[in-house]
Design a protein around this motif. Structure first.
Motif, PDB file in Angstrom:
ATOM      1  N   UNK A 343      -9.335   3.208  -3.183  1.00  0.00           N
ATOM      2  CA  UNK A 343      -8.486   4.358  -2.805  1.00  0.00           C
ATOM      3  C   UNK A 343      -7.148   4.310  -3.549  1.00  0.00           C
ATOM      4  N   UNK A 344      -6.629   3.097  -3.780  1.00  0.00           N
ATOM      5  CA  UNK A 344      -5.363   2.956  -4.506  1.00  0.00           C
ATOM      6  C   UNK A 344      -5.533   3.369  -5.969  1.00  0.00           C
ATOM      7  N   UNK A 345      -6.679   2.987  -6.547  1.00  0.00           N
ATOM      8  CA  UNK A 345      -6.949   3.328  -7.950  1.00  0.00           C
ATOM      9  C   UNK A 345      -7.081   4.847  -8.103  1.00  0.00           C
ATOM     10  N   UNK A 346      -7.856   5.459  -7.212  1.00  0.00           N
ATOM     11  CA  UNK A 346      -8.108   6.905  -7.327  1.00  0.00           C
ATOM     12  C   UNK A 346      -6.855   7.748  -7.114  1.00  0.00           C
ATOM     13  N   UNK A 347      -5.929   7.278  -6.280  1.00  0.00           N
ATOM     14  CA  UNK A 347      -4.737   8.082  -5.994  1.00  0.00           C
ATOM     15  C   UNK A 347      -3.756   8.098  -7.171  1.00  0.00           C
ATOM     16  N   UNK A 348      -3.908   7.146  -8.105  1.00  0.00           N
ATOM     17  CA  UNK A 348      -2.976   7.063  -9.236  1.00  0.00           C
ATOM     18  C   UNK A 348      -1.729   6.258  -8.902  1.00  0.00           C
ATOM     19  N   UNK A 349      -1.701   5.680  -7.698  1.00  0.00           N
ATOM     20  CA  UNK A 349      -0.516   4.922  -7.265  1.00  0.00           C
ATOM     21  C   UNK A 349      -0.219   3.741  -8.183  1.00  0.00           C
ATOM     22  N   UNK A 350      -1.263   2.998  -8.578  1.00  0.00           N
ATOM     23  CA  UNK A 350      -1.061   1.765  -9.359  1.00  0.00           C
ATOM     24  C   UNK A 350      -0.366   2.080 -10.682  1.00  0.00           C
ATOM     25  N   UNK A 351      -0.780   3.171 -11.298  1.00  0.00           N
ATOM     26  CA  UNK A 351      -0.197   3.558 -12.587  1.00  0.00           C
ATOM     27  C   UNK A 351       1.292   3.903 -12.453  1.00  0.00           C
ATOM     28  N   UNK A 352       1.627   4.701 -11.430  1.00  0.00           N
ATOM     29  CA  UNK A 352       3.037   5.088 -11.222  1.00  0.00           C
ATOM     30  C   UNK A 352       3.882   3.850 -10.931  1.00  0.00           C
ATOM     31  N   UNK A 353       3.382   2.963 -10.071  1.00  0.00           N
ATOM     32  CA  UNK A 353       4.132   1.756  -9.704  1.00  0.00           C
ATOM     33  C   UNK A 353       4.371   0.883 -10.935  1.00  0.00           C
ATOM     34  N   UNK A 354       3.322   0.659 -11.727  1.00  0.00           N
ATOM     35  CA  UNK A 354       3.453  -0.196 -12.912  1.00  0.00           C
ATOM     36  C   UNK A 354       4.452   0.389 -13.912  1.00  0.00           C
ATOM     37  N   UNK A 355       4.354   1.687 -14.163  1.00  0.00           N
ATOM     38  CA  UNK A 355       5.271   2.332 -15.119  1.00  0.00           C
ATOM     39  C   UNK A 355       6.713   2.292 -14.615  1.00  0.00           C
ATOM     40  N   UNK A 356       6.900   2.515 -13.314  1.00  0.00           N
ATOM     41  CA  UNK A 356       8.262   2.538 -12.750  1.00  0.00           C
ATOM     42  C   UNK A 356       8.900   1.158 -12.808  1.00  0.00           C
ATOM     43  N   UNK A 357       8.135   0.128 -12.430  1.00  0.00           N
ATOM     44  CA  UNK A 357       8.687  -1.235 -12.477  1.00  0.00           C
ATOM     45  C   UNK A 357       9.093  -1.568 -13.917  1.00  0.00           C
ATOM     46  N   UNK A 358       8.231  -1.214 -14.865  1.00  0.00           N
ATOM     47  CA  UNK A 358       8.542  -1.514 -16.276  1.00  0.00           C
ATOM     48  C   UNK A 358       9.817  -0.797 -16.719  1.00  0.00           C
ATOM     49  N   UNK A 553       0.987  14.959  -7.734  1.00  0.00           N
ATOM     50  CA  UNK A 553       1.863  15.732  -6.841  1.00  0.00           C
ATOM     51  C   UNK A 553       3.105  14.930  -6.446  1.00  0.00           C
ATOM     52  N   UNK A 554       2.895  13.716  -5.933  1.00  0.00           N
ATOM     53  CA  UNK A 554       4.017  12.943  -5.375  1.00  0.00           C
ATOM     54  C   UNK A 554       4.514  11.832  -6.294  1.00  0.00           C
ATOM     55  N   UNK A 555       3.962  11.768  -7.518  1.00  0.00           N
ATOM     56  CA  UNK A 555       4.341  10.688  -8.434  1.00  0.00           C
ATOM     57  C   UNK A 555       5.835  10.640  -8.702  1.00  0.00           C
ATOM     58  N   UNK A 556       6.449  11.817  -8.843  1.00  0.00           N
ATOM     59  CA  UNK A 556       7.883  11.887  -9.163  1.00  0.00           C
ATOM     60  C   UNK A 556       8.726  11.323  -8.016  1.00  0.00           C
ATOM     61  N   UNK A 557       8.322  11.623  -6.799  1.00  0.00           N
ATOM     62  CA  UNK A 557       9.052  11.121  -5.611  1.00  0.00           C
ATOM     63  C   UNK A 557       8.966   9.595  -5.553  1.00  0.00           C
ATOM     64  N   UNK A 558       7.746   9.063  -5.714  1.00  0.00           N
ATOM     65  CA  UNK A 558       7.572   7.612  -5.688  1.00  0.00           C
ATOM     66  C   UNK A 558       8.385   6.953  -6.806  1.00  0.00           C
ATOM     67  N   UNK A 559       8.367   7.553  -7.973  1.00  0.00           N
ATOM     68  CA  UNK A 559       9.085   6.975  -9.120  1.00  0.00           C
ATOM     69  C   UNK A 559      10.584   6.869  -8.821  1.00  0.00           C
ATOM     70  N   UNK A 560      11.181   7.953  -8.323  1.00  0.00           N
ATOM     71  CA  UNK A 560      12.622   7.945  -8.049  1.00  0.00           C
ATOM     72  C   UNK A 560      12.987   6.983  -6.924  1.00  0.00           C
ATOM     73  N   UNK A 561      12.195   6.984  -5.844  1.00  0.00           N
ATOM     74  CA  UNK A 561      12.547   6.145  -4.691  1.00  0.00           C
ATOM     75  C   UNK A 561      12.339   4.662  -4.980  1.00  0.00           C
ATOM     76  N   UNK A 874      21.424  10.506  -3.412  1.00  0.00           N
ATOM     77  CA  UNK A 874      20.239  10.051  -4.153  1.00  0.00           C
ATOM     78  C   UNK A 874      19.362   9.048  -3.409  1.00  0.00           C
ATOM     79  N   UNK A 875      19.633   8.798  -2.096  1.00  0.00           N
ATOM     80  CA  UNK A 875      18.893   7.730  -1.416  1.00  0.00           C
ATOM     81  C   UNK A 875      17.398   8.038  -1.287  1.00  0.00           C
ATOM     82  N   UNK A 876      17.042   9.321  -1.186  1.00  0.00           N
ATOM     83  CA  UNK A 876      15.629   9.722  -1.201  1.00  0.00           C
ATOM     84  C   UNK A 876      15.499  10.863  -2.199  1.00  0.00           C
TER      85      UNK A 876
END
Length: 925
Positions: A343-358, A553-561, A874-876
């Motif tokens: 479910x984590x792979x399909x949602x695209x979460x792992x990709x956003x998290x990895x790119x943001x941390x980098x 849809x929510x990648x931008x929100x996760x990236x900023x937060x 900018x907190x959220x």
């Protein structure tokens, strides 16, 4: 749609205080039903409350009264115009000014502002008498006020605000004009006179009291009825130029009282020609160390005072010497625990998290000392060796979940600057490493234990990315909340607390080893946030919730937060204590932390987005001092490796008069404490009990306040309240309609309710008030103006009341609660605007449309407004949700549910709520 849109004058209710003429005496009516269960009702009749919380113990709330089974007095409707110059007090109460016609219409129940504070431009004589200035606006602090017997009181003027109740046309029910009700359209309004009276106090962004007039006796506290306490945000962001000064005493050592351990501050006094100083909190005389000695001038001030920030600033930061360290200061440490199930792979979460941390590696605090590490998990646990001598990371898989061991314990946590290339290689390859994973299991508990074992030597921040319900090993959880029979019973609260003691025990262990947990939860299914969130609650962390996460849809929100979480300045391995003057002590604390002793808060990590509430009580029956002092001390390790103590000091007057306490009340701080108490109550009681307790506290406070004036003023059917608390009833209603408290089973998903509760427990005052009463602004008129006539941002930002009547069918509106934007397109909105903003999608169903910037002036203007709104806090990160008028059910849950003044789904509207409170206030105890 009800009454016409609010005229400009009436909409500015937040500026002038509200006062209304008195009404004829009350007429008893029949007994209405005795319970309000917030179920849909067929009639628009407010229902009184019975105190359902009496049967169980009620932590942090005072015992409530039970409404008697007698009829409620109603105000008799009146349609008469008041006589010019008609005064509600006896003739000798107010000196008569020259009469002049009132510039305001005076229809029954309508809005008639009296002369406001000096900031207003309204004439000062209206209706033929001079209204005194509201006391909140008087300079100075009066410690004595009206309290003599009724005979002497006659000479006092009205110094309260009030609402009067007329009737609705064609009805004998009492009513109140919606436009006349006070609304916080200017956001959080802090008491200004207090800061002016005590200029040496720390700024209110760091510490706010629920009333800036402290009671001198236990008897006053028992009549106050509202929370008595403070809200502390020790690391609040200061605007440029107002940063907290850093003081290094070096060899002198930090100057503290040898008895109560108070830090030297602007309120200590120096005597004996500068050789001694008196502690402002316990009054002990202390010796001044030789290195700190300075001569005194003729007024008793030190001649070097201007070079001593700690003696002229309410907030200061001391560099701590080695005796304030149990161990060498830890380096900033970030550890990532990432779910890689299907479910984590399909949602695209792992990709956003990895790119943001980098993308954040260069901005992590503490370079070159920063440490970093990773574990991923599904049904097994994957460790990564990132030793700097490797060209790429080495993955090790542990499948024995019952007996976790750590392979290569020394190479799983690495110095980021030394292993930078290995870390980047890992983050680049992480999404593809698991792209074909079809594992549905989640060994979250064992993975958490593994992360704890790796981190326990140093401590740090553990960021958890969880996409499914933990299903294997210790801490596995099962689906809860699908049995509808539990809701509305005494067993309901159990769904909102952790089912497995493993989570609270783990949180205690994590805190002990200085590990703070932030939980990022993503799922379209139940993941038991009540259990997972406990890890954040007791470690000083926070919960981020992304239901049904899809990266597109929510990648931008996760990236900023996530970026903000990683890069904001953080205080590590911290403890906080708040000291106060003799005779007062703090008795309860509310927020995300672990209480280490009776008054020491353990905070493995703190940042500018966290606030803590606390309640105080009087230890002595009577306070003899005229001023009481508070001092917050936060001992922490800065990212640069220095151990520091941030100290905020505040003085407040002691009063012998209840009306002065009410006059100097701070609604923002009261609502902050209220919210935390009510959310905590949902963890041991039904939702209805938590809502009732909020209303009952407001009723008791307004009843007590009314009793102060009932003898000397003919109050009639008016509802009176102190100017300082005019927004309290509305915020109380908004709190009862907020996600953690509203309705029942059908009104919010269990995970959503719990996540909102964890979030609100940590919010600073201004952020919380905006969430409870969001901004509603109209933008279509601004978008249509030519760019040469660009409005000032403040003009565009004119907030509207949260009622459906504020929405024009031909308008475009933004609702902003600080967590998301809702863009509402009226059905008659010009197609031109829709086409410019949405391009080809302008006629599509808006749930499928993502707002993108188009190459035209209108689109650029809209994105400029959204950018400014985001930058203001900018907190959220607020994602845009688009909704067209009439598009159900989206319009209902995105916009209409946030119009807190309207009656929706069986819950009270603002008018009903006020009438309900008023009836209970008028009722004899």
């Amino acid at each position: 749609m009800g009454p016409p849109p609010v005229p400009p004058l009436a909409s500015q209710v937040s500026n002038p205080p509200v006062a209304f003429r008195s009404q004829p005496p009350p007429v008893p009516m029949g007994s209405p039903p005795q319970r309000a269960n917030f179920a849909p009702s067929s009639q628009n009749i407010p229902q009184p409350l019975s105190d359902t919380s009496l049967s169980a113990p009620r932590p942090n709330f005072q015992p409530s009264f039970t409404p008697q089974d007698s009829s409620y007095p109603f105000a008799r409707p009146t349609s008469q115009q008041p006589l010019p110059g008609y005064v509600t007090t006896p003739m000798n109460a107010v000196s008569q000014g020259p009469t002049m016609p009132s510039p305001f219409p005076s229809h029954p129940g309508s809005y008639m502002p009296p002369p406001p504070t000096s900031a207003s431009s309204f004439p000062s004589h209206q209706g033929g008498y001079v209204q005194p200035m509201p006391t909140a606006a008087l300079p100075g602090v009066h410690t004595q006020h009206a309290g003599p017997p009724a005979g002497i009181i006659q000479g006092l003027a009205e110094d309260f605000s009030s609402l009067s109740f007329g009737s609705l046309p064609g009805s004998i029910e009492p009513g109140v004009d919606l436009k006349s009700l006070p609304r916080p359209l200017d956001g959080d309004v802090e008491p200004k006179t207090f800061a002016e009276t005590y200029p040496l106090n720390c700024h209110s962004r760091y510490l706010r009291l629920t009333t800036t007039a402290m009671p001198n006796a236990v008897s006053l506290v028992s009549r106050w009825h509202l929370p008595l306490g403070a809200v502390v945000c020790p690391l609040a962001e200061a605007p440029e130029g107002e940063e907290v000064p850093i003081v290094n005493f070096a060899s002198t050592g930090i100057i503290r009282c040898r008895r109560c351990r108070t830090y030297v501050n602007p309120y200590v006094t120096f005597t004996d020609a500068g050789r001694k100083w008196r502690c402002n909190i316990c009054t002990l005389l202390n010796d001044v160390p030789g290195d700190y000695f300075s001569h005194l001038d003729a007024t008793g001030r030190r001649i070097d005072i201007d070079q001593r920030p700690e003696l002229i600033k309410g907030s200061v930061e001391f560099v701590a010497p080695t005796e304030y360290m149990v161990r060498p200061p830890m380096p900033p440490l970030y550890f990532f625990l990432i779910d890689v199930s299907i479910s984590a792979v399909r949602s695209g979460m792992i990709e956003v998290v990895a790119q943001t941390i980098k993308s954040c590696l260069d901005d992590l605090p503490g370079f070159p000392r920063t440490q970093i590490g990773f574990i991923t998990f599904d049904s097994t646990i994957h460790f990564y060796n990132m030793k700097s001598s490797l060209t790429q990371p080495q993955m090790m898989v542990v499948s024995d979940l019952d007996d976790i061991f750590i392979p290569l314990p020394d190479d799983l946590l690495v110095n980021l600057s030394e292993s930078r290339s290995v870390v980047e290689t890992f983050l680049d390859s992480l999404p593809s490493m698991f792209q074909d994973n079809i594992n549905v299991e989640s060994a979250f508990g064992p993975a958490l234990k593994a992360a704890f074992m790796v981190m326990s030597r140093l401590g740090g921040k553990l960021l958890i990315f969880q996409n499914s319900l933990p299903s294997l090993g210790v801490g596995r959880l099962k689906l809860r909340g699908d049995d509808l029979r539990v809701y509305g019973t005494d067993k309901e609260h159990a769904l909102r607390i952790p089912e497995d003691p493993f989570y609270k025990q783990m949180a205690a262990d994590l805190t002990k080893f200085q590990i703070a947990v932030n939980v990022y939860a993503f799922s379209d299914k139940y993941t038991d946030i009540a259990s997972l969130g406990t890890l954040a609650k007791y470690t000083g962390g926070q919960v981020y919730y992304y239901p049904s996460f899809q990266s597109i849809v929510q990648g931008e929100k996760l990236k900023h937060e996530l970026s903000r979480d990683l890069t904001r300045e953080t205080a590590w391995e911290a403890v906080m204590r708040i000291r106060c003057g003799k005779g007062i002590r703090f008795t309860s604390y509310h927020g995300n932390f672990m209480l280490r002793s009776t008054d020491l808060l353990a905070l493995p990590a703190v940042d500018c987005d966290k606030a803590y509430a606390m309640q105080l009580s009087l230890e002595d029956t009577l306070l003899t001092t005229q001023t009481v002092y508070f001092q917050v001390a936060l001992l922490y390790t800065a990212s640069c490796g220095e151990r520091r103590i941030r100290v905020h000091t505040l003085a407040a007057p002691v009063v012998a008069d209840l009306s002065e306490m009410y006059r100097q009340a701070d609604t923002g701080a009261i609502v902050s404490v209220f919210s935390r108490l009510a959310i905590e109550k949902t963890l041991s009681h039904k939702l209805e009990d938590a809502r009732n307790s909020v209303q009952l506290r407001i009723v008791k406070a307004l009843k007590e306040y009314r009793n102060l004036y009932a003898v000397q003023h003919r109050l009639g059917a008016r509802m009176i309240y102190p100017e300082s608390l005019k927004f309290l009833p509305l915020y109380g209603l908004a709190l009862c309609k907020s996600t953690p408290l509203r309705g029942g089973y059908a009104d919010a998903q269990l995970d959503e309710r719990c996540a909102a509760g964890f979030t609100m427990m940590a919010l600073p005052v201004k952020k919380l008030l905006k969430l409870l009463y969001p901004s509603l602004i109209r933008v279509d008129q601004h978008l249509l103006k030519p760019s040469t006539q660009v409005d000032e941002f403040n003009t565009i930002m004119k907030r509207l009341p949260l009622v459906a009547d504020s929405l024009d069918f031909s308008g475009l509106y933004i609702l902003d609660d600080g967590f998301r934007f809702v863009l509402w397109f009226g059905r008659m909105l010009s197609p031109d605007i829709a086409m410019n903003l949405l391009g080809q999608d302008f006629a599509s169903e808006l749930s499928k449309v993502t707002l993108r910037e188009h190459d035209n002036e209108m689109s650029r203007k809209l994105f400029g407004i959204l950018k400014k709104l985001r930058e203001s806090d900018p907190s959220y990160y607020q994602l845009c949700h688009l909704v067209r008028q009439g598009e159900q059910p989206r319009e209902g849950f995105l916009l209409l549910a946030n119009l807190v003044e309207d009656q929706i789904g069986g819950s009270n509207g603002y008018v009903d709520w006020i009438l309900q409170i008023h009836r209970q206030v008028q009722k004899n105890p």
